[in-house]
Design an enzyme around this catalytic site. Sequence first.
Site, PDB file in Angstrom:
ATOM      1  N   SER A   1      -5.447   6.441 -10.990  1.00  0.00           N
ATOM      2  CA  SER A   1      -5.055   6.861 -12.342  1.00  0.00           C
ATOM      3  C   SER A   1      -6.078   7.747 -13.061  1.00  0.00           C
ATOM      4  O   SER A   1      -5.895   8.052 -14.242  1.00  0.00           O
ATOM      5  CB  SER A   1      -4.766   5.630 -13.197  1.00  0.00           C
ATOM      6  OG  SER A   1      -5.951   4.900 -13.371  1.00  0.00           O
TER       7      SER A   1
ATOM      8  N   LEU B   1       4.124   3.737 -11.671  1.00  0.00           N
ATOM      9  CA  LEU B   1       2.785   3.927 -12.249  1.00  0.00           C
ATOM     10  C   LEU B   1       1.734   3.912 -11.153  1.00  0.00           C
ATOM     11  O   LEU B   1       0.565   4.204 -11.405  1.00  0.00           O
ATOM     12  CB  LEU B   1       2.438   2.775 -13.198  1.00  0.00           C
ATOM     13  CG  LEU B   1       3.314   2.451 -14.389  1.00  0.00           C
ATOM     14  CD1 LEU B   1       2.719   1.261 -15.116  1.00  0.00           C
ATOM     15  CD2 LEU B   1       3.423   3.630 -15.317  1.00  0.00           C
TER      16      LEU B   1
ATOM     17  N   ASP C   1       0.877  -1.163   0.000  1.00  0.00           N
ATOM     18  CA  ASP C   1       0.000   0.000   0.000  1.00  0.00           C
ATOM     19  C   ASP C   1       0.920   1.220   0.000  1.00  0.00           C
ATOM     20  O   ASP C   1       1.691   1.421   0.955  1.00  0.00           O
ATOM     21  CB  ASP C   1      -0.872  -0.049   1.274  1.00  0.00           C
ATOM     22  CG  ASP C   1      -1.804   1.152   1.363  1.00  0.00           C
ATOM     23  OD1 ASP C   1      -1.665   2.100   0.557  1.00  0.00           O
ATOM     24  OD2 ASP C   1      -2.667   1.137   2.268  1.00  0.00           O
ATOM     25  N   LEU C   2       0.847   2.016  -1.051  1.00  0.00           N
ATOM     26  CA  LEU C   2       1.773   3.157  -1.183  1.00  0.00           C
ATOM     27  C   LEU C   2       1.629   4.152  -0.045  1.00  0.00           C
ATOM     28  O   LEU C   2       2.545   4.916   0.238  1.00  0.00           O
ATOM     29  CB  LEU C   2       1.542   3.868  -2.524  1.00  0.00           C
ATOM     30  CG  LEU C   2       1.905   3.089  -3.789  1.00  0.00           C
ATOM     31  CD1 LEU C   2       1.397   3.828  -5.025  1.00  0.00           C
ATOM     32  CD2 LEU C   2       3.409   2.867  -3.874  1.00  0.00           C
TER      33      LEU C   2
ATOM     34  N   TYR D   1      -6.665  15.007  -9.586  1.00  0.00           N
ATOM     35  CA  TYR D   1      -5.703  14.043 -10.140  1.00  0.00           C
ATOM     36  C   TYR D   1      -4.543  14.771 -10.829  1.00  0.00           C
ATOM     37  O   TYR D   1      -3.365  14.460 -10.605  1.00  0.00           O
ATOM     38  CB  TYR D   1      -6.458  13.141 -11.116  1.00  0.00           C
ATOM     39  CG  TYR D   1      -5.598  12.293 -12.016  1.00  0.00           C
ATOM     40  CD1 TYR D   1      -4.876  11.219 -11.516  1.00  0.00           C
ATOM     41  CD2 TYR D   1      -5.520  12.552 -13.393  1.00  0.00           C
ATOM     42  CE1 TYR D   1      -4.097  10.433 -12.352  1.00  0.00           C
ATOM     43  CE2 TYR D   1      -4.763  11.766 -14.231  1.00  0.00           C
ATOM     44  CZ  TYR D   1      -4.046  10.707 -13.705  1.00  0.00           C
ATOM     45  OH  TYR D   1      -3.274   9.929 -14.530  1.00  0.00           O
TER      46      TYR D   1
ATOM     47  N   LYS E   1      -0.389  14.980 -10.057  1.00  0.00           N
ATOM     48  CA  LYS E   1       0.693  14.698 -11.012  1.00  0.00           C
ATOM     49  C   LYS E   1       1.697  15.851 -11.029  1.00  0.00           C
ATOM     50  O   LYS E   1       2.904  15.630 -11.115  1.00  0.00           O
ATOM     51  CB  LYS E   1       0.114  14.435 -12.407  1.00  0.00           C
ATOM     52  CG  LYS E   1      -0.703  13.144 -12.477  1.00  0.00           C
ATOM     53  CD  LYS E   1       0.157  11.946 -12.091  1.00  0.00           C
ATOM     54  CE  LYS E   1      -0.584  10.628 -12.136  1.00  0.00           C
ATOM     55  NZ  LYS E   1       0.261   9.482 -11.755  1.00  0.00           N
TER      56      LYS E   1
ATOM     57  N   GLY F   1      -0.781   4.241  -7.875  1.00  0.00           N
ATOM     58  CA  GLY F   1      -1.642   5.327  -7.416  1.00  0.00           C
ATOM     59  C   GLY F   1      -2.975   5.279  -8.131  1.00  0.00           C
ATOM     60  O   GLY F   1      -3.295   4.318  -8.836  1.00  0.00           O
TER      61      GLY F   1
ATOM     62  N   SER G   1       1.119  12.948 -16.020  1.00  0.00           N
ATOM     63  CA  SER G   1      -0.019  12.857 -16.942  1.00  0.00           C
ATOM     64  C   SER G   1      -0.231  14.174 -17.663  1.00  0.00           C
ATOM     65  O   SER G   1       0.104  15.255 -17.139  1.00  0.00           O
ATOM     66  CB  SER G   1      -1.274  12.508 -16.146  1.00  0.00           C
ATOM     67  OG  SER G   1      -2.429  12.715 -16.934  1.00  0.00           O
ATOM     68  N   ASN G   2      -0.843  14.070 -18.828  1.00  0.00           N
ATOM     69  CA  ASN G   2      -1.258  15.276 -19.569  1.00  0.00           C
ATOM     70  C   ASN G   2      -2.197  16.137 -18.721  1.00  0.00           C
ATOM     71  O   ASN G   2      -2.326  17.337 -18.971  1.00  0.00           O
ATOM     72  CB  ASN G   2      -1.901  14.873 -20.895  1.00  0.00           C
ATOM     73  CG  ASN G   2      -3.253  14.195 -20.747  1.00  0.00           C
ATOM     74  OD1 ASN G   2      -4.284  14.855 -20.767  1.00  0.00           O
ATOM     75  ND2 ASN G   2      -3.280  12.876 -20.589  1.00  0.00           N
TER      76      ASN G   2
END
Length: 271
Positions: free
Chosen positions: A73, A69, A49-50, A134, A138, A71, A109-110
């Site tokens: 998303s 990657l 678990d992060l 989100y 990022k 988390g 992410s974009n």
Amino acid sequence: MARILLTGAAGDIGTRLRRLLKPVYPDLRLSDIRKPADLADDETFVAADLARIEEVERIVDGIDGIVHLGGHSVEGPWETILQSNIIGCYNLFEAARRKGVERVVFASSNHAVGFYPRHHRIGTDVTVRPDSRYGVSKAFGEALGALYAEKHGLRVLCLRIGNVGDRPIDKRRLSIWISPEDLVQLIRIGLEHPQVRFEILYGASDNERSWWDNHRAWELGYRPTGRAEDWREEALAAQAKLPSDPIGDYFQGGSFCSAEFDGDASRLPKA
Ligand code: 15L
């Protein structure tokens, strides 16, 4: 780069990358909060678990390079983003420092820059304009990467990933699509290229309609083979079936921008 950790290994991109990275990095350790259902006998998996740093330290121990990657998303409630992407990302970088990891490739992410209009071509040096909680997480991850690179000497590559898939699925994705194979090329640059100290690159294939200046990726040797335009007709046909979204269609981040939007729409050009 012998021992590589892939977090988020049970997710959609993680599942694709597991298979593509294994031949390149046979000593690949996979992690996620839950075990991938299709784990093969030759794959090594350790759950974590992060949000719990002691668990993150365990998966990072003995590792040379991390592809992060893990988390949440997509957009989510603040508490989810906080635990998975803010605390989780901090724990990842901090555990990497404590355990002497050399490199981290962070899946940004974009959506960190989603509120730039589509007619605006941007490089990686623009001010962030997140389109969601989100997207904020990022941008936070990119900032953490810069801190750990400058202060602690970690080599960090942040990839502002567009949309990973077999093909672009609508008009927006014709601009931001990346094939899994091209994503692997970028990840290898992050894990191996001697010039990488701290970099932000766009994770996009060779797309004619791209909104992004990704020349630094090319300088580092990126030679994408995917071309979104090869699927132009299918993508535009799929787009024609989607409901109109004046805000989402104006900004790069698409529906992440229009969701929960109660700002000033009058600044957008009339359709
Ligand atoms: C992302 O960052 C998400 O992880 C993915 O699910 C897609 O929504 C993608 O962006 C996109 O913008 O298409």
